[in-house]
Design a protein around this motif. Sequence first.
Motif, PDB file in Angstrom:
ATOM      1  N   ILE A  20      10.645   6.990  -9.764  1.00 55.97           N
ATOM      2  CA  ILE A  20      11.649   5.957 -10.055  1.00 55.97           C
ATOM      3  C   ILE A  20      12.070   5.250  -8.773  1.00 55.97           C
ATOM      4  CG2 ILE A  20      14.016   5.609 -10.869  1.00 55.97           C
ATOM      5  CD1 ILE A  20      13.414   7.878 -12.920  1.00 55.97           C
ATOM      6  N   ALA A  21      12.214   6.002  -7.686  1.00 57.16           N
ATOM      7  CA  ALA A  21      12.562   5.391  -6.396  1.00 57.16           C
ATOM      8  C   ALA A  21      11.452   4.454  -5.919  1.00 57.16           C
ATOM      9  CB  ALA A  21      12.842   6.468  -5.367  1.00 57.16           C
ATOM     10  N   ALA A  22      10.197   4.842  -6.125  1.00 54.31           N
ATOM     11  CA  ALA A  22       9.080   3.975  -5.738  1.00 54.31           C
ATOM     12  C   ALA A  22       9.068   2.703  -6.583  1.00 54.31           C
ATOM     13  CB  ALA A  22       7.759   4.721  -5.870  1.00 54.31           C
ATOM     14  N   CYS A  23       9.370   2.823  -7.868  1.00 48.73           N
ATOM     15  CA  CYS A  23       9.457   1.639  -8.731  1.00 48.73           C
ATOM     16  C   CYS A  23      10.584   0.718  -8.259  1.00 48.73           C
ATOM     17  CB  CYS A  23       9.677   2.047 -10.185  1.00 48.73           C
ATOM     18  SG  CYS A  23       8.272   2.874 -10.930  1.00 48.73           S
ATOM     19  N   TYR A  24      11.708   1.300  -7.897  1.00 44.50           N
ATOM     20  CA  TYR A  24      12.828   0.509  -7.389  1.00 44.50           C
ATOM     21  C   TYR A  24      12.462  -0.161  -6.062  1.00 44.50           C
ATOM     22  CZ  TYR A  24      17.487  -0.751  -5.807  1.00 44.50           C
ATOM     23  OH  TYR A  24      18.569  -1.458  -5.354  1.00 44.50           O
ATOM     24  N   PHE A  25      11.765   0.564  -5.193  1.00 44.61           N
ATOM     25  CA  PHE A  25      11.290  -0.002  -3.935  1.00 44.61           C
ATOM     26  C   PHE A  25      10.391  -1.207  -4.196  1.00 44.61           C
ATOM     27  CE2 PHE A  25       7.880  -0.171  -0.738  1.00 44.61           C
ATOM     28  CZ  PHE A  25       8.624  -0.394   0.416  1.00 44.61           C
ATOM     29  N   GLY A  26       9.499  -1.071  -5.173  1.00 42.19           N
ATOM     30  CA  GLY A  26       8.622  -2.192  -5.536  1.00 42.19           C
ATOM     31  C   GLY A  26       9.401  -3.359  -6.099  1.00 42.19           C
ATOM     32  N   TYR A  27      10.408  -3.071  -6.913  1.00 36.11           N
ATOM     33  CA  TYR A  27      11.233  -4.134  -7.505  1.00 36.11           C
ATOM     34  C   TYR A  27      12.014  -4.889  -6.436  1.00 36.11           C
ATOM     35  CZ  TYR A  27      15.124  -6.215 -10.047  1.00 36.11           C
ATOM     36  OH  TYR A  27      16.066  -7.084 -10.523  1.00 36.11           O
ATOM     37  N   LYS A  28      12.514  -4.174  -5.448  1.00 31.00           N
ATOM     38  CA  LYS A  28      13.312  -4.809  -4.394  1.00 31.00           C
ATOM     39  C   LYS A  28      12.461  -5.606  -3.402  1.00 31.00           C
ATOM     40  CE  LYS A  28      17.599  -4.124  -5.043  1.00 31.00           C
ATOM     41  NZ  LYS A  28      18.428  -5.279  -5.312  1.00 31.00           N
ATOM     42  N   ILE A  59       0.834  -1.203   0.000  1.00 26.59           N
ATOM     43  CA  ILE A  59       0.000   0.000   0.000  1.00 26.59           C
ATOM     44  C   ILE A  59       0.872   1.256   0.000  1.00 26.59           C
ATOM     45  CG2 ILE A  59      -1.641   1.341   1.387  1.00 26.59           C
ATOM     46  CD1 ILE A  59      -2.957  -1.331   2.140  1.00 26.59           C
ATOM     47  N   SER A  60       1.961   1.251   0.768  1.00 27.47           N
ATOM     48  CA  SER A  60       2.861   2.410   0.755  1.00 27.47           C
ATOM     49  C   SER A  60       3.539   2.550  -0.604  1.00 27.47           C
ATOM     50  CB  SER A  60       3.896   2.305   1.875  1.00 27.47           C
ATOM     51  OG  SER A  60       4.751   1.209   1.663  1.00 27.47           O
ATOM     52  N   PHE A  61       3.835   1.437  -1.255  1.00 26.52           N
ATOM     53  CA  PHE A  61       4.384   1.464  -2.609  1.00 26.52           C
ATOM     54  C   PHE A  61       3.388   2.110  -3.572  1.00 26.52           C
ATOM     55  CE2 PHE A  61       4.255  -1.191  -6.579  1.00 26.52           C
ATOM     56  CZ  PHE A  61       5.309  -0.588  -7.223  1.00 26.52           C
ATOM     57  N   LEU A  62       2.111   1.692  -3.494  1.00 28.08           N
ATOM     58  CA  LEU A  62       1.083   2.266  -4.366  1.00 28.08           C
ATOM     59  C   LEU A  62       0.857   3.748  -4.086  1.00 28.08           C
ATOM     60  CD1 LEU A  62      -1.643  -0.529  -4.503  1.00 28.08           C
ATOM     61  CD2 LEU A  62      -0.067   0.152  -6.303  1.00 28.08           C
ATOM     62  N   LEU A  63       0.829   4.116  -2.816  1.00 23.49           N
ATOM     63  CA  LEU A  63       0.643   5.533  -2.471  1.00 23.49           C
ATOM     64  C   LEU A  63       1.814   6.385  -2.952  1.00 23.49           C
ATOM     65  CD1 LEU A  63      -0.904   5.292   1.107  1.00 23.49           C
ATOM     66  CD2 LEU A  63      -2.035   5.936  -1.026  1.00 23.49           C
ATOM     67  N   ILE A  71       2.435  -0.457 -10.697  1.00 21.64           N
ATOM     68  CA  ILE A  71       2.714   0.723 -11.523  1.00 21.64           C
ATOM     69  C   ILE A  71       1.526   1.017 -12.436  1.00 21.64           C
ATOM     70  CG2 ILE A  71       4.176   1.624 -13.376  1.00 21.64           C
ATOM     71  CD1 ILE A  71       6.512   0.079 -12.049  1.00 21.64           C
ATOM     72  N   ILE A  72       0.981  -0.023 -13.053  1.00 19.92           N
ATOM     73  CA  ILE A  72      -0.174   0.154 -13.948  1.00 19.92           C
ATOM     74  C   ILE A  72      -1.376   0.670 -13.159  1.00 19.92           C
ATOM     75  CG2 ILE A  72      -1.838  -1.097 -15.375  1.00 19.92           C
ATOM     76  CD1 ILE A  72       0.530  -2.848 -16.309  1.00 19.92           C
ATOM     77  N   ILE A  73      -1.629   0.098 -11.993  1.00 20.87           N
ATOM     78  CA  ILE A  73      -2.753   0.543 -11.166  1.00 20.87           C
ATOM     79  C   ILE A  73      -2.568   2.005 -10.753  1.00 20.87           C
ATOM     80  CG2 ILE A  73      -3.821   0.283  -8.886  1.00 20.87           C
ATOM     81  CD1 ILE A  73      -3.476  -2.749  -9.224  1.00 20.87           C
ATOM     82  N   GLY A  74      -1.365   2.376 -10.322  1.00 17.15           N
ATOM     83  CA  GLY A  74      -1.107   3.750  -9.900  1.00 17.15           C
ATOM     84  C   GLY A  74      -1.307   4.752 -11.020  1.00 17.15           C
ATOM     85  N   VAL A  75      -0.746   4.447 -12.188  1.00 15.33           N
ATOM     86  CA  VAL A  75      -0.869   5.356 -13.331  1.00 15.33           C
ATOM     87  C   VAL A  75      -2.324   5.446 -13.786  1.00 15.33           C
ATOM     88  CG1 VAL A  75      -0.219   5.653 -15.759  1.00 15.33           C
ATOM     89  CG2 VAL A  75       1.524   5.091 -14.069  1.00 15.33           C
ATOM     90  N   PHE A  87       9.049  -6.715  -3.917  1.00 13.51           N
ATOM     91  CA  PHE A  87       8.000  -7.565  -4.468  1.00 13.51           C
ATOM     92  C   PHE A  87       8.500  -8.221  -5.742  1.00 13.51           C
ATOM     93  CE2 PHE A  87       6.078  -3.649  -2.680  1.00 13.51           C
ATOM     94  CZ  PHE A  87       5.611  -4.191  -1.494  1.00 13.51           C
ATOM     95  N   THR A  88       7.673  -9.067  -6.316  1.00  9.61           N
ATOM     96  CA  THR A  88       8.033  -9.693  -7.579  1.00  9.61           C
ATOM     97  C   THR A  88       7.858  -8.687  -8.716  1.00  9.61           C
ATOM     98  OG1 THR A  88       5.787 -10.489  -7.984  1.00  9.61           O
ATOM     99  CG2 THR A  88       7.256 -11.943  -6.716  1.00  9.61           C
ATOM    100  N   ILE A  89       8.426  -9.032  -9.841  1.00  6.47           N
ATOM    101  CA  ILE A  89       8.294  -8.157 -11.023  1.00  6.47           C
ATOM    102  C   ILE A  89       6.818  -8.008 -11.390  1.00  6.47           C
ATOM    103  CG2 ILE A  89       8.800  -8.005 -13.501  1.00  6.47           C
ATOM    104  CD1 ILE A  89      11.198  -7.380 -11.903  1.00  6.47           C
ATOM    105  N   LYS A  90       6.090  -9.094 -11.322  1.00  9.73           N
ATOM    106  CA  LYS A  90       4.665  -9.067 -11.691  1.00  9.73           C
ATOM    107  C   LYS A  90       3.876  -8.109 -10.803  1.00  9.73           C
ATOM    108  CE  LYS A  90       0.720 -12.170 -12.105  1.00  9.73           C
ATOM    109  NZ  LYS A  90       0.255 -13.551 -11.906  1.00  9.73           N
ATOM    110  N   THR A  91       4.044  -8.188  -9.502  1.00  9.89           N
ATOM    111  CA  THR A  91       3.291  -7.302  -8.613  1.00  9.89           C
ATOM    112  C   THR A  91       3.754  -5.849  -8.734  1.00  9.89           C
ATOM    113  OG1 THR A  91       4.762  -7.865  -6.773  1.00  9.89           O
ATOM    114  CG2 THR A  91       2.695  -9.090  -6.942  1.00  9.89           C
TER     115      THR A  91
END
Length: 113
Positions: A46-54, A6-10, A65-69, A56-60
């Motif tokens: 970009i930092a949030a995307c990197y946080f998500g990559y580190k 949720i913090s990643f999405l926010l 990212i798609i949901i946020g945009v 979670f899985t690539i899929k999530t």
Amino acid sequence: MIIKYISFLLGLIWSYSFIRTQSIFSNKTALLFKVFISKVSWFTFIAACYFGYKNFTIKTTVIGIIIGVLLVNVGFYFLKRYITQRFKEKNIIIFKSFFEYSLIFLIIYFILF
């Protein structure tokens, strides 16, 4: 794990909304907005995307990212539709001009003082 996601999405929604806001302003204000706010927002995105990559899985991460945009774009679409139905064009232009000049003044004020 859910709180992290949720913090990643926010973080994505927050940073992308500032990036998307740049397209609303006129060219002179967009330049100031681009220099001072949009650059930081791109870095945050970009930092949030990197946080998500580190964390979670690539899929999530990609789904997030798609949901946020999509949420930001749909929100801007409905907000634009609501504002154009609710207010007259003249009032929108007056408010937009006031907001742009206020933003320019605040940026100059915080740079000089």
